[in-house]
Scaffold this motif. Structure first.
Motif, mmCIF file in Angstrom:
data_model
loop_
_atom_site.group_PDB
_atom_site.id
_atom_site.type_symbol
_atom_site.label_atom_id
_atom_site.label_comp_id
_atom_site.label_asym_id
_atom_site.label_seq_id
_atom_site.Cartn_x
_atom_site.Cartn_y
_atom_site.Cartn_z
ATOM 1 N N MET A 292 0.812 -1.215 0.000
ATOM 2 C CA MET A 292 0.000 0.000 0.000
ATOM 3 C C MET A 292 0.851 1.274 0.000
ATOM 4 O O MET A 292 0.597 2.193 -0.788
ATOM 5 C CB MET A 292 -0.973 -0.016 1.180
ATOM 6 C CG MET A 292 -2.038 1.078 1.129
ATOM 7 S SD MET A 292 -1.541 2.600 1.982
ATOM 8 C CE MET A 292 -1.627 2.076 3.688
ATOM 9 N N PRO A 293 1.903 1.388 0.843
ATOM 10 C CA PRO A 293 2.755 2.578 0.771
ATOM 11 C C PRO A 293 3.429 2.757 -0.594
ATOM 12 O O PRO A 293 3.619 3.883 -1.049
ATOM 13 C CB PRO A 293 3.796 2.330 1.864
ATOM 14 C CG PRO A 293 3.099 1.454 2.842
ATOM 15 C CD PRO A 293 2.247 0.554 2.005
ATOM 16 N N GLY B 110 -8.333 5.917 -3.122
ATOM 17 C CA GLY B 110 -8.797 5.396 -1.842
ATOM 18 C C GLY B 110 -9.245 3.952 -1.937
ATOM 19 O O GLY B 110 -8.928 3.136 -1.060
ATOM 20 N N GLY B 111 -9.959 3.605 -3.004
ATOM 21 C CA GLY B 111 -10.424 2.233 -3.167
ATOM 22 C C GLY B 111 -9.282 1.256 -3.354
ATOM 23 O O GLY B 111 -9.279 0.167 -2.772
ATOM 24 N N ALA B 112 -8.291 1.642 -4.161
ATOM 25 C CA ALA B 112 -7.152 0.761 -4.391
ATOM 26 C C ALA B 112 -6.351 0.552 -3.107
ATOM 27 O O ALA B 112 -5.978 -0.577 -2.766
ATOM 28 C CB ALA B 112 -6.248 1.344 -5.487
ATOM 29 N N ALA B 113 -6.077 1.638 -2.384
ATOM 30 C CA ALA B 113 -5.301 1.533 -1.144
ATOM 31 C C ALA B 113 -6.065 0.740 -0.087
ATOM 32 O O ALA B 113 -5.470 -0.018 0.687
ATOM 33 C CB ALA B 113 -4.955 2.923 -0.619
ATOM 34 N N GLN C 79 -4.535 -2.640 1.667
ATOM 35 C CA GLN C 79 -4.247 -2.682 3.098
ATOM 36 C C GLN C 79 -5.149 -3.675 3.828
ATOM 37 O O GLN C 79 -4.723 -4.299 4.806
ATOM 38 C CB GLN C 79 -4.394 -1.292 3.710
ATOM 39 C CG GLN C 79 -3.831 -1.152 5.114
ATOM 40 C CD GLN C 79 -2.342 -1.448 5.177
ATOM 41 O OE1 GLN C 79 -1.635 -1.302 4.196
ATOM 42 N NE2 GLN C 79 -1.875 -1.884 6.331
ATOM 43 N N ALA C 80 -6.378 -3.823 3.375
ATOM 44 C CA ALA C 80 -7.275 -4.807 3.991
ATOM 45 C C ALA C 80 -6.703 -6.217 3.837
ATOM 46 O O ALA C 80 -6.684 -7.013 4.787
ATOM 47 C CB ALA C 80 -8.660 -4.726 3.360
ATOM 48 N N MET D 76 -8.320 2.521 7.051
ATOM 49 C CA MET D 76 -7.109 3.346 7.094
ATOM 50 C C MET D 76 -6.514 3.519 5.697
ATOM 51 O O MET D 76 -6.129 4.624 5.300
ATOM 52 C CB MET D 76 -6.086 2.724 8.044
ATOM 53 C CG MET D 76 -6.523 2.733 9.495
ATOM 54 S SD MET D 76 -5.327 1.988 10.635
ATOM 55 C CE MET D 76 -4.028 3.220 10.617
ATOM 56 N N GLY D 77 -6.439 2.431 4.932
ATOM 57 C CA GLY D 77 -5.916 2.530 3.579
ATOM 58 C C GLY D 77 -6.770 3.428 2.703
ATOM 59 O O GLY D 77 -6.254 4.218 1.913
ATOM 60 N N GLY D 78 -8.093 3.320 2.854
ATOM 61 C CA GLY D 78 -8.986 4.165 2.068
ATOM 62 C C GLY D 78 -8.814 5.639 2.381
ATOM 63 O O GLY D 78 -8.812 6.488 1.485
ATOM 64 N N ILE D 79 -8.649 5.951 3.662
ATOM 65 C CA ILE D 79 -8.467 7.357 4.062
ATOM 66 C C ILE D 79 -7.133 7.890 3.548
ATOM 67 O O ILE D 79 -7.057 8.985 2.976
ATOM 68 C CB ILE D 79 -8.561 7.498 5.589
ATOM 69 C CG1 ILE D 79 -9.997 7.224 6.042
ATOM 70 C CG2 ILE D 79 -8.116 8.893 6.036
ATOM 71 C CD1 ILE D 79 -10.164 7.172 7.548
ATOM 72 N N TYR D 80 -6.067 7.113 3.729
ATOM 73 C CA TYR D 80 -4.746 7.565 3.271
ATOM 74 C C TYR D 80 -4.716 7.704 1.745
ATOM 75 O O TYR D 80 -4.207 8.696 1.214
ATOM 76 C CB TYR D 80 -3.657 6.570 3.696
ATOM 77 C CG TYR D 80 -3.474 6.424 5.194
ATOM 78 C CD1 TYR D 80 -3.844 7.442 6.076
ATOM 79 C CD2 TYR D 80 -2.936 5.268 5.742
ATOM 80 C CE1 TYR D 80 -3.675 7.301 7.440
ATOM 81 C CE2 TYR D 80 -2.760 5.118 7.107
ATOM 82 C CZ TYR D 80 -3.138 6.135 7.955
ATOM 83 O OH TYR D 80 -2.971 5.993 9.307
#
Length: 258
Positions: free
Chosen positions: A143-144, A168-171, A175-176, A213-217
């Motif tokens: 994800m990073p 947001g969707g991809a991250a 991360q999920a 968290m991934g979606g927000i970042y």
């Protein structure tokens, strides 16, 4: 949320110190490992003092405030991994390698903490934590690495909302998946007493937390990164650029002078 950010930064420092502790223990230098442990324990105390004890005690989805708090708390660790990806050399796979290298000491430090939760740290326990950290870091770096791509390249889509939802969707998905897989491994190693239903619940909770968290970042990075021009964009006419602005900021009047 300043306390969450400070707590998160101190948490990264604690993980790094525990990684040093684990490294010395794995190498067979328990005295040096003890010095690093003292530093890690001191940083952990500072982290607890900097944070909000009530929110620290709440689960991620305990309340909206708790979700926001823990999300902000995760920014320093994620930023370190994104920074590792951005600083990586321009070679094939370089960004992913940079993110994984930045993730490795954090994951190793967290695993050392898990080892200590089950008793005094031994050389075998430190080696086990190190072995587990390698695949975990590979998962955590995905994800990073994606966020670094967004930061470097932007997106052709001029609409800020589409960029935000796409990134947001991809991250979130990345991360999920990483969080769920890491939870499966850690529960197998450190919590063998858990029932199948308890392990399943932990996996679901971790996937949801990682996804949020991934979606927000990712959404924040997609919104913040301005759209890049298509190939040959340095020769885009004012009329073409006006059309891009109209799509990016609908409803805004005004024209670019010829």
């Amino acid at each position: 949320m300043g306390s969450a950010l400070a707590s998160g930064a101190l948490g990264v420092g604690t993980d790094l110190s525990r990684a040093v502790q684990g490294g010395w223990q794995a190498a067979g230098f328990p005295t040096l490992s003890g010095y690093a442990k003292n530093t890690a324990d001191w940083l952990a105390q500072k982290q607890a003092a900097a944070g909000d004890p009530a929110l620290d005690a709440q689960p991620f989805f305990g309340s909206l405030k708790s979700t926001a708090y823990h999300t902000v708390q995760g920014i320093p660790g994620t930023a370190a991994m994104v920074g590792g990806a951005l600083a990586a050399p321009e070679v094939a796979g370089g960004e992913l390698i940079g993110a994984v290298v930045a993730a490795l000491p954090q994951m190793f430090g967290q695993n050392i903490a898990n080892e200590e939760a089950n008793g005094p740290l031994t050389q075998g326990g430190a080696l086990r934590a190190a072995a587990l950290s390698a695949p975990e870091s590979a998962l955590m770096g995905v994800m990073p690495k994606y966020l670094s791509d967004v930061a470097k390249n932007g997106a052709l889509n001029p609409n800020i909302f589409k960029r935000m939802f796409t990134a947001g969707g991809a991250a979130a998905a990345q991360q999920a998946g990483a969080s769920a897989a890491i939870t499966v491994a850690q529960d197998a190693v450190y919590h063998p007493e858990l029932s199948v239903s308890e392990r399943a619940q932990n996996v679901v909770d971790s996937a949801l937390q990682g996804g949020v968290m991934g979606g927000i970042y990712g959404g924040a990075m997609g919104a913040a990164r301005p759209p890049r021009l298509p190939p040959g964009g340095e020769h885009v006419s004012n009329a073409d650029f006006q059309a891009i602005l109209d799509k990016a900021i609908p409803g805004v009047d005004g024209e670019i002078p010829p």
